[in-house]
Design a protein around this motif. Structure first.
Motif, PDB file in Angstrom:
ATOM      1  N   ASP A   1      36.465  34.902  48.202  1.00 48.28           N
ATOM      2  CA  ASP A   1      36.447  36.238  48.793  1.00 48.28           C
ATOM      3  C   ASP A   1      35.367  37.067  48.083  1.00 48.28           C
TER       4      ASP A   1
ATOM      5  N   LEU B   1      34.968  40.105  47.814  1.00 49.70           N
ATOM      6  CA  LEU B   1      35.621  41.192  47.106  1.00 49.70           C
ATOM      7  C   LEU B   1      36.037  40.792  45.692  1.00 49.70           C
ATOM      8  N   GLN B   2      36.317  39.512  45.530  1.00 46.32           N
ATOM      9  CA  GLN B   2      36.938  39.066  44.272  1.00 46.32           C
ATOM     10  C   GLN B   2      35.965  38.432  43.276  1.00 46.32           C
TER      11      GLN B   2
ATOM     12  N   GLY C   1      34.566  40.593  40.256  1.00 45.19           N
ATOM     13  CA  GLY C   1      35.518  41.405  39.505  1.00 45.19           C
ATOM     14  C   GLY C   1      36.408  40.611  38.572  1.00 45.19           C
ATOM     15  N   ILE C   2      36.153  39.320  38.487  1.00 43.40           N
ATOM     16  CA  ILE C   2      36.971  38.492  37.594  1.00 43.40           C
ATOM     17  C   ILE C   2      36.712  38.922  36.153  1.00 43.40           C
ATOM     18  N   LEU C   3      37.762  39.169  35.432  1.00 46.31           N
ATOM     19  CA  LEU C   3      37.618  39.688  34.074  1.00 46.31           C
ATOM     20  C   LEU C   3      37.034  38.659  33.127  1.00 46.31           C
TER      21      LEU C   3
ATOM     22  N   GLY D   1      35.513  54.292  41.534  1.00 41.72           N
ATOM     23  CA  GLY D   1      34.940  53.231  42.340  1.00 41.72           C
ATOM     24  C   GLY D   1      33.760  53.754  43.130  1.00 41.72           C
ATOM     25  N   ALA D   2      33.163  52.866  43.913  1.00 39.90           N
ATOM     26  CA  ALA D   2      31.976  53.242  44.669  1.00 39.90           C
ATOM     27  C   ALA D   2      32.284  54.372  45.649  1.00 39.90           C
TER      28      ALA D   2
ATOM     29  N   SER E   1      30.443  49.580  41.581  1.00 40.37           N
ATOM     30  CA  SER E   1      31.879  49.354  41.615  1.00 40.37           C
ATOM     31  C   SER E   1      32.276  48.395  40.500  1.00 40.37           C
TER      32      SER E   1
ATOM     33  N   HIS F   1      35.277  47.098  39.713  1.00 39.19           N
ATOM     34  CA  HIS F   1      36.187  46.023  40.118  1.00 39.19           C
ATOM     35  C   HIS F   1      35.521  45.063  41.078  1.00 39.19           C
ATOM     36  N   LYS F   2      34.472  45.512  41.747  1.00 34.96           N
ATOM     37  CA  LYS F   2      33.830  44.598  42.672  1.00 34.96           C
ATOM     38  C   LYS F   2      32.754  43.760  41.993  1.00 34.96           C
TER      39      LYS F   2
ATOM     40  N   ALA G   1      35.407  44.201  35.963  1.00 34.99           N
ATOM     41  CA  ALA G   1      36.363  45.173  35.449  1.00 34.99           C
ATOM     42  C   ALA G   1      37.622  45.207  36.303  1.00 34.99           C
ATOM     43  N   CYS G   2      38.672  45.729  35.707  1.00 39.04           N
ATOM     44  CA  CYS G   2      39.936  45.912  36.410  1.00 39.04           C
ATOM     45  C   CYS G   2      39.839  47.194  37.240  1.00 39.04           C
ATOM     46  N   GLY G   3      40.209  47.127  38.524  1.00 36.81           N
ATOM     47  CA  GLY G   3      40.142  48.311  39.376  1.00 36.81           C
ATOM     48  C   GLY G   3      41.242  49.281  39.065  1.00 36.81           C
ATOM     49  N   PRO G   4      41.076  50.547  39.347  1.00 38.08           N
ATOM     50  CA  PRO G   4      39.880  51.148  39.936  1.00 38.08           C
ATOM     51  C   PRO G   4      38.936  51.741  38.889  1.00 38.08           C
TER      52      PRO G   4
ATOM     53  N   GLY H   1      44.937  41.476  36.355  1.00 37.18           N
ATOM     54  CA  GLY H   1      43.816  42.206  35.758  1.00 37.18           C
ATOM     55  C   GLY H   1      42.525  42.171  36.558  1.00 37.18           C
ATOM     56  N   ASP H   2      42.247  41.052  37.212  1.00 37.12           N
ATOM     57  CA  ASP H   2      40.966  40.898  37.898  1.00 37.12           C
ATOM     58  C   ASP H   2      40.728  41.956  38.967  1.00 37.12           C
ATOM     59  N   GLY H   3      39.571  42.564  38.899  1.00 38.17           N
ATOM     60  CA  GLY H   3      39.035  43.469  39.934  1.00 38.17           C
ATOM     61  C   GLY H   3      40.016  44.014  40.951  1.00 38.17           C
ATOM     62  N   TYR H   4      39.868  43.544  42.170  1.00 32.35           N
ATOM     63  CA  TYR H   4      40.668  43.985  43.311  1.00 32.35           C
ATOM     64  C   TYR H   4      41.870  43.070  43.530  1.00 32.35           C
TER      65      TYR H   4
ATOM     66  N   ARG I   1      43.153  50.222  43.851  1.00 35.19           N
ATOM     67  CA  ARG I   1      42.982  48.849  44.278  1.00 35.19           C
ATOM     68  C   ARG I   1      42.850  47.952  43.058  1.00 35.19           C
TER      69      ARG I   1
END
Ligand SMILES: Cc1ncc(COP(=O)(O)O)c(C=O)c1O
Ligand SMILES: Cc1ncc(COP(=O)(O)O)c(C=O)c1O
Lengths: 373, 373
Positions: free
Chosen positions: A15, A17-18, A21-23, A78-79, A208, A210-211, A215-218, B35-38, B252
């Motif tokens: 995805d 979106l994901q 944003g993985i930490l 966020g954005a 963004s 998280h995107k 980083a962890c959102g938001p 924890g990850d992003g979205y 999110r």
């Protein structure tokens, strides 16, 4: 029921979106250390961005402006919140904002929330969906014909559907000829690839966390050149050390620390962008060998790619589970992130995945096709 | 430098900002898992508050409305963002909002950001700082005299300085007599003590996850009765499943999951409020035995308390470290949260601290006083 929730995703999540944003392990550790409520506010003297312990001040006032190559930066949720803050402070209700036809829905919502009219720059349509600088000139002229006051232009860089990177510099030049500042929506670029606002001619830039910043959102970033920063980050008339558009402060918790903790890794991965791009292009060419056709920029310049997959759609007509067959069968093979129910076209991202993992994705698709045809 | 940041706080943190936001073990585990992003968006079909996996929908549309006793609830980034969303959608630029003189700066900023004028209800001043319902009538009348359109009233319940709980029901009745809706700022109450919007007459209510609901910041809740929810949560004209004031979606990421993971514990602790109150009152009486005088409501009705501490100020005049002596000497004794540099007056909270820990705080203060005098 709410206390021990597990995240139910496959090993490989494509995805878009994901992926960004993985930490990092450092960010994950930071979450535990800084998880409590307002943890970062223990030593706040009144302004979040000037907190020295943890070193938010250096991060926000030195590191980020240099990273984005822009005068002033603040942390946002966020954005979208950055876009709204810019529109709300720079434009008057009823003004026009010109934006690319590929713009994310959040840009449209930010404009709507700020009471602005939107004049779109249409894309060139299938299969390129390209956005041209001439289109910005035409859109501004159209707004003028409607007696509109054009006070902002926005470019999605890249857009979230096709991963297209338009010629930002040329677009900025056109906007500046009309005296209109350009906001660059870097939700899918800042933290993935090199983005320098000054070079691209952007007056305002959003990213963004998280995107695309591990980083962890938001959490997100909002940068502006001095001329606009003065307005966007204006202090309150009565609470002198609080900035109105930020409501005093924004991310008062661990997500900001994850942004900081991941940052050294983010800088490093931005430096490895050519490799990422090579992986994306290789993946695209392998997909095409299966007649899964990539649209948008070709050769592609980003890890987010959109594919037309008629072959999978044909299979869905008779497959068990109907249009959900693809999601299920991919998940059985350790891959998720293609939206459940989509078969005829979908987007995915290769970001941060090495060749072996991308091969798992490709093999899963080819196995599924073979097993059904 | 940014990767391995440690939080440098003492064992017992009496900062009112921090007491209600300490994570439960369940929330801490959730942070790692989500924890990850979205992370929470894997299975989003377009609306955050209707995500079923994780069970956001049930939480937002059943659990929270019942908890707050109000028709509709949404998740926000915090109390201030909820206040701004309400003001921005319910009021027109130039309108008047009436608010208590004890209001938090974020209420003032939210009004300023929304272009509203503020008419204050002055408090009764030292030592009670009480807010009366008649004050609301007078403030509304004053705004009328200025030809103002009063479209919202706000009550800070309790305020963040004295921990005073005004008679919300009486204030709501006065506001309603004038046809003005009441927004209850429950940043310091929702998640700590029982708060039922309907009973208190509140039309709109905000709470703060990181301040009082054992959640990781930024996260909060915004509730509204149907009449106002329709306006505040209005869907976009062009993006039908996205709510404009929320820019489509708000939290999110993991902070929302921490709010959910802590929620069963929060419900339970709200049920133990009488005990908390007893502890606070006992603490206050012990402080007064040392001539450290509690101002605001007496007997006090909240864990947040403000003390006049002339004795400590006197000591600071000659103590090593000057006005920072108190912070240092408390920290040496395992207690932090009194703002560094304050000696003459300060606020603190006893929330969630048992008698043994409160005794550590009291003993620290009495030892410090004795050792200096
Ligand atoms: C192009 C683009 N811009 C903005 C956003 C929103 O980013 P954020 O969640 O930080 O507001 C997205 C999210 O999908 C996006 O694809
Ligand atoms: C009374 C009061 N309201 C609101 C806030 C702000 O809460 P949030 O951080 O959720 O916006 C505070 C924070 O100190 C407060 O004391």
């Amino acid at each position: 029921k709410f206390t021990r929730l597990k995240r139910d995703v496959a090993q490989i999540n494509v995805d878009p979106l994901q992926r960004g944003g993985i930490l990092t392990p450092e960010a994950r550790a930071a979450l535990v250390e800084w998880g409590d409520g307002y943890s970062i506010c223990d030593f706040c003297a009144g302004m979040l961005d000037h907190i020295r312990n943890p070193p938010v001040e250096e991060f926000v006032h030195s590191i980020l402006p240099e990273f984005l190559d822009i005068d002033e930066v603040r942390v946002t949720h966020g954005a979208r919140e950055g876009k709204f803050a810019a529109m709300h402070s720079l434009c008057q209700k009823g003004d026009f904002v010109v934006m690319d036809g590929n713009a994310h829905y959040t840009s449209v919502l930010a404009a709507e929330r700020a009471g602005l009219n939107v004049e779109y720059v249409p894309s060139s349509k299938e299969p390129d969906y390209a956005i041209s600088s001439e289109g910005y000139a035409l859109a501004i002229e159209r707004a003028y014909e409607k007696k509109g006051n054009v006070t902002l232009a926005l470019l999605t860089y890249p857009d979230g559907n096709y991963g297209n990177l338009a010629d930002a510099r040329a677009i900025a030049d056109v906007c500046h000829d009309y005296g209109v500042p350009l906001l660059l929506n870097g939700a899918y670029s800042v933290g993935r690839m090199p983005v320098k606002a000054r070079e691209l001619g952007a007056d305002i830039i959003v990213g963004s966390g998280h995107k695309s910043m591990a980083a962890c959102g938001p959490v997100g970033v909002l940068g502006a050149s001095e001329e606009y920063a003065r307005i966007i980050f204006k202090p309150s008339a009565t609470k002198k050390n609080k900035e109105v558009e930020l409501l005093g402060c924004t991310v008062r918790g661990a997500p900001l620390i994850t942004l900081m903790a991941s940052f050294p890794t983010v800088v490093e991965r931005v430096g490895r962008w050519p490799e990422e791009l090579e992986n994306a292009r290789w993946f695209s060419s392998e997909m095409e060998k299966m007649d899964l056709v990539q649209v948008g920029d070709r050769p592609h310049n980003h890890d987010l790619m959109f594919f037309l997959t008629e072959r999978l759609y044909d299979i869905s007509q008779t497959a068990k589970g109907g249009r959900y067959f693809l999601y299920r069968e991919m998940k059985d093979r350790g891959v998720c992130g293609i939206k459940p129910g989509l078969t005829r076209q979908f987007k995915l991202s290769t970001y941060g995945l090495g060749r072996p993992e991308l091969e798992v994705v490709l093999n899963a698709l080819s196995e599924i096709i073979e097993s059904h045809e």
